[in-house]
Write a protein that holds these residues in place. Structure first.
Motif, PDB file in Angstrom:
ATOM      1  N   SER A 225       0.704  -1.090  -0.022  1.00 38.68           N
ATOM      2  CA  SER A 225      -0.013   0.026   0.102  1.00 38.68           C
ATOM      3  C   SER A 225       0.843   1.380   0.072  1.00 38.68           C
ATOM      4  O   SER A 225       0.598   2.429  -0.836  1.00 38.68           O
TER       5      SER A 225
ATOM      6  N   GLN B 155      -8.392  -0.433  -0.245  1.00 40.73           N
ATOM      7  CA  GLN B 155      -8.589  -1.785   0.397  1.00 40.73           C
ATOM      8  C   GLN B 155      -9.720  -1.956   1.233  1.00 40.73           C
ATOM      9  O   GLN B 155     -10.501  -2.853   0.974  1.00 40.73           O
TER      10      GLN B 155
ATOM     11  N   ASP C  66      -6.009  -1.655  -4.627  1.00 40.26           N
ATOM     12  CA  ASP C  66      -5.391  -2.351  -3.426  1.00 40.26           C
ATOM     13  C   ASP C  66      -6.186  -3.170  -2.756  1.00 40.26           C
ATOM     14  O   ASP C  66      -7.344  -2.810  -1.931  1.00 40.26           O
ATOM     15  N   GLU C  67      -5.950  -4.595  -2.965  1.00 38.37           N
ATOM     16  CA  GLU C  67      -6.796  -5.632  -2.335  1.00 38.37           C
ATOM     17  C   GLU C  67      -8.244  -5.282  -2.428  1.00 38.37           C
ATOM     18  O   GLU C  67      -8.988  -5.443  -1.555  1.00 38.37           O
TER      19      GLU C  67
HETATM   20 MG   LIG Z   1      -2.246  -2.524   2.315  1.00 39.15          MG
END
Ligand SMILES: [Mg+2]
Ligand SMILES: Nc1ncnc2c1ncn2[C@@H]1O[C@H](COP(=O)(O)OP(=O)(O)OP(=O)(O)O)[C@@H](O)[C@H]1O
Lengths: 325, 357
Positions: free
Chosen positions: B66, B115, B197-198
């Motif tokens: 991240s 995320q 991000d995820e």
């Molecule tokens: Mg992360």
């Protein structure tokens, strides 16, 4: 929204009922006899009995309480004369009708509170925003330490100090006093200026700290970062995203402060000898003046509860996740 | 490694030096000044992504995935963060660029899907408004146009009844819908670079598959470059063209997805593979997690940062030592490891591969 208000109002009535009962019965738990006090030094048993009867304290306490509560809603007759609803009786100490006394004192308290609140809210939030915007810089450090110092001041310390300086030394203003706004706006303003500024100093400092810390907390939120990731400017993100969220703790505290100030700013009123509800409350307790204590207590409690409800209603406007139903 | 394939060519004229990466990160360092010392969250990282290609970044929690991508968007607090190196977006250097310049790029040329869609959307404004905001800012569209665009985007990401849903607040959406709304928000200006991000970690498997399909479709349509961050090698195999394995703020292995998954070269990648549950495996089969904990970023171990957890340090011959020498970062296909190419091949085929099938 309507249902919410209705439900909360019912709740408020219950709370007020409990407060009234607790106050009433606690009063009698104190080993002081108001009739004895009123009777004076050369008191005969007969005179005492008459006084008791006039005060309405010759009956058992629960019966007295019942009469008192009925009086609030339906009015009541006293030796001093009829007392229309809402009747809190007559002061043991001054024989004045309680409700009228409260109404007479209230404008002073309202003027003191509102005048102060406007300033401390605007200045406090503004200073907090500047500090948060410039966080970590010299400006922030100055604001933060100044507000820490000022918020640990006490009104009864700062008040006399300011009085000594402004009134007695420099002779810029007269001793603070209350003049009704409707009679003399300028006199009202000048009469309350010093108390406002003094209350102000301490509250402003608190609101500066509160607003700064809650803004900085908000600025670290994920959704604030998302807004920046969308390309929104720092200013936009600060005012649109962070500020909105920072309002919740501020509104909460403001509601509590305003509610209790409306019930009487005891220390401020006492410091400046202003005849508001706060001084009335202190005097009534000192005088073992049951009707007055009850009246002021219930009046103040009503405001605290009212502002509580208003705060909850305000949440719904600020935060769509709070649903009022 | 990621060469531009002709059919995936982005629309519009290409810059001179065709075949160059659209996003090029060179020797990136991101250091945080904290009370305990300097946290070296990213420590000399390089990678490229071309238009129309997807780079998958894997690595365990705290490996700097991240942080890397926040650096690309320039979202680190400059007061406490030191960012050094090169980040070239379409040839433009982003490190040290003015905040105003970055603002015009963010949400426009490069966008990020975060995320956690629950906290990443503001609870105070409607979904539609949050989607419309960057569109208005970057295209100068009117309120009405932006609202229509928001509805169009919600429709595109598969939100049912977008006309009415556009006025909902995020808390009225389910987790999967929030993630879609997040994606709609990131894509509203047709970004050339999308960092995810995820985006699927918080979702159940079916929704996850839908979101992956959605991203693939959108990439087909716009030819964007995608950086896809995940813990999940299965997801990487599904969506990515290239893979970057991160460990302790550095690249430990890079290469095309098929190569890396077929013949991984770094002991850490082996660990990731053997610790991953497989549908084909026996129910009672034991997974082998990587031993030990990720290294401290405050005081990283000397030499190879993975050596305290590595089972192969004794195999390294010659004058190189895992305890002393930092292995060179992989250039192109490769791994940052002192083992020789033959050793890597042998160890993988003899010791690791049998545990994978
Ligand atoms: Mg992360
Ligand atoms: N602002 C910061 N200040 C100090 N340290 C930070 C900061 N941001 C991140 N870190 C540290 O940098 C390291 C890398 O964090 P990062 O968020 O990139 O991990 P990640 O690979 O994304 O992990 P995850 O898979 O859990 O999301 C972590 O050890 C984290 O504690």
């Amino acid at each position: 929204m309507l249902r919410f208000l209705l439900r909360r109002s019912l709740g408020a009535l219950v709370i007020l009922l409990v407060i009234s009962a607790v106050t009433f019965f606690l009063f009698y738990a104190v080993p002081r006899d108001p009739a004895m006090l009123a009777c004076g030094k050369n008191c005969t048993p007969d005179a005492l009995a008459v006084i008791r009867k006039n005060m309405g304290i010759d009956e058992p306490v629960p019966v007295q309480y019942w009469h008192f509560m009925v009086g609030i809603f339906a009015g009541r007759d006293f030796a001093q004369g009829a007392c229309p609803a809402p009747c809190f009786g007559y002061s043991f100490a001054t024989q004045d009708p309680v409700w009228q006394t409260i109404l007479d004192r209230f404008p002073t308290t309202v003027s003191l509170t509102l005048g102060g609140a406007v300033v401390f809210l605007v200045v406090g939030l503004g200073a907090g925003m500047i500090a948060a915007w410039k966080r970590g810089t010299v400006v922030d450090k100055v604001f933060s330490s100044a507000s820490l110092v000022l918020s640990s001041m006490q009104i009864y310390f700062v008040g006399p100090l300011v009085l000594a300086l402004v009134v007695y030394q420099l002779d810029l203003l007269d001793q603070p006093k209350y003049v009704p706004l409707t009679e003399d706006p300028a006199g009202w303003f000048l009469g309350l200026l010093i108390p406002w500024l003094v209350v102000q100093i301490i509250f402003t400092a608190n609101y500066t700290r509160l607003s700064r810390s809650s803004l900085i907390e908000q600025l670290q939120e994920d959704h604030v970062r998302t807004a920046r990731a969308k390309g929104m400017s720092g200013r936009f993100v600060f005012f649109r995203y962070a500020w909105r969220g920072s309002l919740i703790p501020i509104v909460t505290i403001f509601g509590v402060d305003l509610g209790s100030l409306f019930g009487g700013a005891m220390i401020t009123e006492w410091t400046f000898s202003l005849p508001g509800l706060g001084t009335l409350a202190v005097d009534s307790v000192r005088n073992t003046d049951l009707p007055m204590v009850m009246g002021v207590m219930l009046f103040a409690a009503t405001f605290i509860i009212l502002f509580n409800i208003l705060v909850d209603a305000a949440y719904a406007f600020i935060d769509p996740r709070v649903r009022l139903s | 490694m990621t060469t531009l394939t002709t059919e995936a060519d982005a629309p519009g004229p290409d810059r001179p030096g065709d075949g160059d990466a659209f996003l090029s990160v060179r020797d990136l360092y991101v250091h945080f000044a904290t009370e305990d010392g300097t946290v070296k969250a990213v420590d000399g990282l390089s990678f490229d992504v071309a238009r129309g290609r997807t780079l998958g970044i894997v690595g365990e929690s705290g490996s700097g995935k991240s942080v890397t991508n926040l650096a690309v968007l320039g979202l680190h607090n400059p007061r406490s963060t030191e960012v050094a190196g090169e980040i070239l977006l379409d040839g433009q250097q982003l490190i040290g660029a003015r905040e105003k310049t970055l603002e015009t790029l963010r949400g426009n040329k490069m966008a990020m899907i975060f995320q956690d869609p629950l906290t990443a959307l503001s609870p105070y404004y409607t979904v539609g408004r949050q989607i419309a905001e960057p569109f208005r800012k970057h295209t100068g569209a009117s309120k009405r146009e932006a609202r229509l665009r928001a509805i169009e985007m919600l429709d595109k990401v598969g939100i049912p009844h977008p006309q009415s849903r556009v006025d909902d607040y995020p808390h009225q959406f389910s987790g999967g819908m929030r993630q879609r709304a997040m994606i709609a928000m990131a894509l509203v200006c047709d970004p050339d670079l999308l960092i995810a991000d995820e985006p699927t970690t918080a979702l159940d498997v079916t929704v996850q598959a839908q979101i992956l399909d959605l991203l693939k479709d959108l990439q087909q349509e716009f030819g964007s470059a995608i950086v896809f961050i995940t813990h999940d090698l299965g997801v990487i195999a599904d969506i990515a063209d290239d893979i970057l394995v991160m460990y302790s703020g550095r690249a430990v292995e890079r290469g095309a997805v098929r190569e890396v998954l077929r013949a991984p070269q770094h002991p850490y990648t082996w660990g990731l593979l053997t610790s991953m549950p497989r549908l084909t495996g026996d129910v009672g089969e034991e997974l082998s997690p990587i031993h030990g904990t990720p290294p401290s970023l405050l005081a990283p171990p000397p030499g190879c940062p993975f050596h305290p957890r590595c089972a192969f340090t004794d195999e390294v011959a010659g004058d190189r030592s895992c305890h002393r020498d930092r292995p060179a970062p992989p250039a192109g296909r490769g791994a940052a490891c002192h083992l020789t190419a033959e050793q890597k091949h042998t160890f993988f085929t003899e010791q690791i591969k049998p545990r994978l099938s």
